[in-house]
Design an enzyme around this catalytic site. Structure first.
Site, short mmCIF file in Angstrom:
data_model
loop_
_atom_site.label_atom_id
_atom_site.label_comp_id
_atom_site.label_asym_id
_atom_site.label_seq_id
_atom_site.Cartn_x
_atom_site.Cartn_y
_atom_site.Cartn_z
N SER A 1 0.85 -1.18 0.00
CA SER A 1 0.00 0.00 0.00
C SER A 1 0.89 1.23 0.00
CB SER A 1 -0.91 0.00 1.22
OG SER A 1 -0.10 0.13 2.38
N LYS A 2 0.25 2.37 0.00
CA LYS A 2 0.97 3.64 -0.07
C LYS A 2 2.10 3.74 0.96
CE LYS A 2 -1.69 6.96 -2.42
NZ LYS A 2 -1.36 6.51 -3.73
N ARG A 3 1.84 3.15 2.12
CA ARG A 3 2.84 3.35 3.17
C ARG A 3 4.15 2.62 2.86
NH1 ARG A 3 2.59 -0.86 7.09
NH2 ARG A 3 0.96 -2.13 6.18
#
Ligand code: GLU
Length: 485
Positions: free
Chosen positions: A249-251
């Protein structure tokens, strides 16, 4: 002839998973001198995102992935947008209904929900009751105008085997497949059904796609069989997981091809990195061009365990590409960043020289641009730790002035002459050369790290270097620049 396809749904941007699937299909086709087809699966009208198809096409092309047939380039097996192929799907639904391999189901959502709850309360897995499957052909409901879906009549016994080219034999019990829906009540075919017809009609020989589709494959095989169509080969690519084994994910860094571009990752580096997400070269080489990869690529070297996505490694790879590519190409990639940073290139050294100097240390095009900036604008801020270390002595302004005086008299402005001035001054003042180098670097660039000082001064030029040294000396004296110890 090998024919493979990448079949994105235009419901968003191009993500690393999709780009990796497209890349593996593209390389497989090239390796086998086959054809690679782009097919846009736009049947789920509710989830369509305007501009998504164009964005995906741009994204794929930016990575150097091209196709022989597709909605934008045409081909003999079109149309290449699934919504334009609906008549074929309807024909096939009719065939299955006529031959008794599928049936109309009139159960209402409410009925289905109640049945689901009942099974849940009995701790049984949800499945369709088979109510409409059991209706006699003369049931009046078939003549009514009530809404219906079409369900596949799945054998209640036996198993369906997927002989996957990557994962080997995967066995599914028919019992758990349930009588799945192939056409919705609005008359639209579902993905699992349309894909069979489209792959068949486009003469696809190998279906190479993400592992998340593995559970769809037995359903698709049942449809191929019911329609007496030859079943293609299947290969399911390993999942892509983050280092902590969760979904990416984005993180964990950017996930869409556009975001990588915005962060200053080169397409060459990204596509090379994607290549390693589940595949490795016979000699474990990591950095390679697409031509080289196409020569080597085969499914035999695709792993079946999850591929670990490591943003740090991608950035490392990017830095390697930035170091080794031609300066001209690097500049082309860097220019949009330089413009976005509003650097005025009409004043200051030639970009080819500054890029050459800073690229060794940059990891992304953003880094590179930041590292170039001081050549084109005087630093507005100065590293505070650096100031505490290198500007704190009372002697600093005087030392900077002496250097400026001497440098202004230099007749030959190059690395060696500059080095000599620093050597002589250090000796004359009885201090280490570093005690002059560090304050100079900070005064001229605002930073404590960067390319070799004499190289960078050579490029920055005599007039500008001298001016900056005087400026900073004055600013310290006038306490406009105050190092906090
Ligand atoms: N439209 C599907 C997806 O985007 C394609 C699945 C397939 O390749 O069969 O995941």
């Amino acid at each position: 002839m090998v024919r493979v396809r990448y079949a994105p749904s235009p419901t968003g941007t191009l993500h690393i998973g999709g780009a990796r699937t497209a890349l593996f299909n593209y390389l497989f086709a090239r390796h086998h001198h086959g054809r690679f087809i782009l097919r846009v699966e736009d049947t789920d009208r509710a989830r369509l995102v305007p501009g998504s198809e164009e964005g995906m096409i741009r994204g794929l092309r930016s990575l150097g992935i091209t196709w022989n047939e597709g909605p934008d380039v045409g081909g003999d097996y079109g149309p290449y947008r699934v919504s334009e192929r609906i008549h074929r799907h309807h024909e096939a639904v009719k065939q299955l209904l006529d031959q008794g391999s599928a049936y109309r189901c009139y159960c209402t959502t409410e009925e289905l929900e109640n049945e689901k709850k009942r099974l849940e309360s009995l701790k049984l897995p949800p499945r369709y009751s088979g109510k409409c499957r059991l209706r006699p052909p003369d049931d009046p409901i078939f003549q009514s105008d009530k809404p219906f879906v079409v369900r596949m009549k799945v054998p209640t016994e036996g198993e369906t085997v997927v002989d996957d080219l990557i994962r080997g034999r995967v066995v599914f019990e028919n019992r758990i497949l349930d009588d799945f829906v192939i056409q919705k009540s609005d008359g639209n075919p579902v993905y699992n059904f349309a894909v069979v017809l489209d792959d068949h009609d486009m003469a696809i020989t190998h279906v190479i796609r993400g592992e998340e589709h593995l559970s769809n494959t037995p359903k698709q095989i049942l449809i191929y069989r019911a329609l007496s169509l030859p079943v293609p080969e299947f290969a399911h690519l390993p999942m892509i997981l983050a280092p902590d084994r969760t979904k990416v994910s984005k993180r964990h860094g950017a996930t869409s091809v556009e975001e990588y571009r915005a962060q200053g990752i080169l397409p060459e580096a990204l596509v090379n990195y994607l290549l390693l997400l589940g595949w490795s070269a016979p000699d474990e080489t990591e950095m390679m061009t697409l031509d080289q990869a196409a020569e080597w690529f085969d499914l035999a070297r695709v792993q079946h365990t999850a591929a670990i996505y490591d943003y740090k490694k991608l950035v490392w790879m990017n830095s390697q590409y930035m170091r080794t590519m031609s300066v001209e190409t690097l500049i082309e990639y860097a220019l949009p960043f330089v413009e976005a940073r509003h650097l005025d290139l009409s004043h200051g050294p030639d970009l080819a020289r500054t890029v050459e100097l800073v690229r060794e240390r940059a990891h992304t095009l953003q880094d590179l641009t930041e590292a170039l900036a001081f050549f084109y604008e005087r630093p507005k801020t100065f590293d505070s730790q650096g100031m505490a270390k290198h500007f704190a002595l009372d002697a600093t302004p005087a030392r900077l002035r002496v250097l400026a005086d001497r440098l202004s008299q230099l007749r030959t402005w190059d690395h060696d002459h500059l080095a000599r001035v620093y050597d002589e001054e250090a000796q004359r003042q009885g201090i280490k050369r570093a005690a002059l180098i560090h304050p100079t670097r900070l005064a001229v660039t605002g930073k404590t790290v960067g390319p070799g000082l004499f190289e960078l001064l050579e490029v920055l030029g005599q007039e500008e270097t001298v001016a900056r040294l005087y400026d900073v000396a004055t600013a310290i004296e006038e306490e406009r620049l105050t190092p906090t110890p």
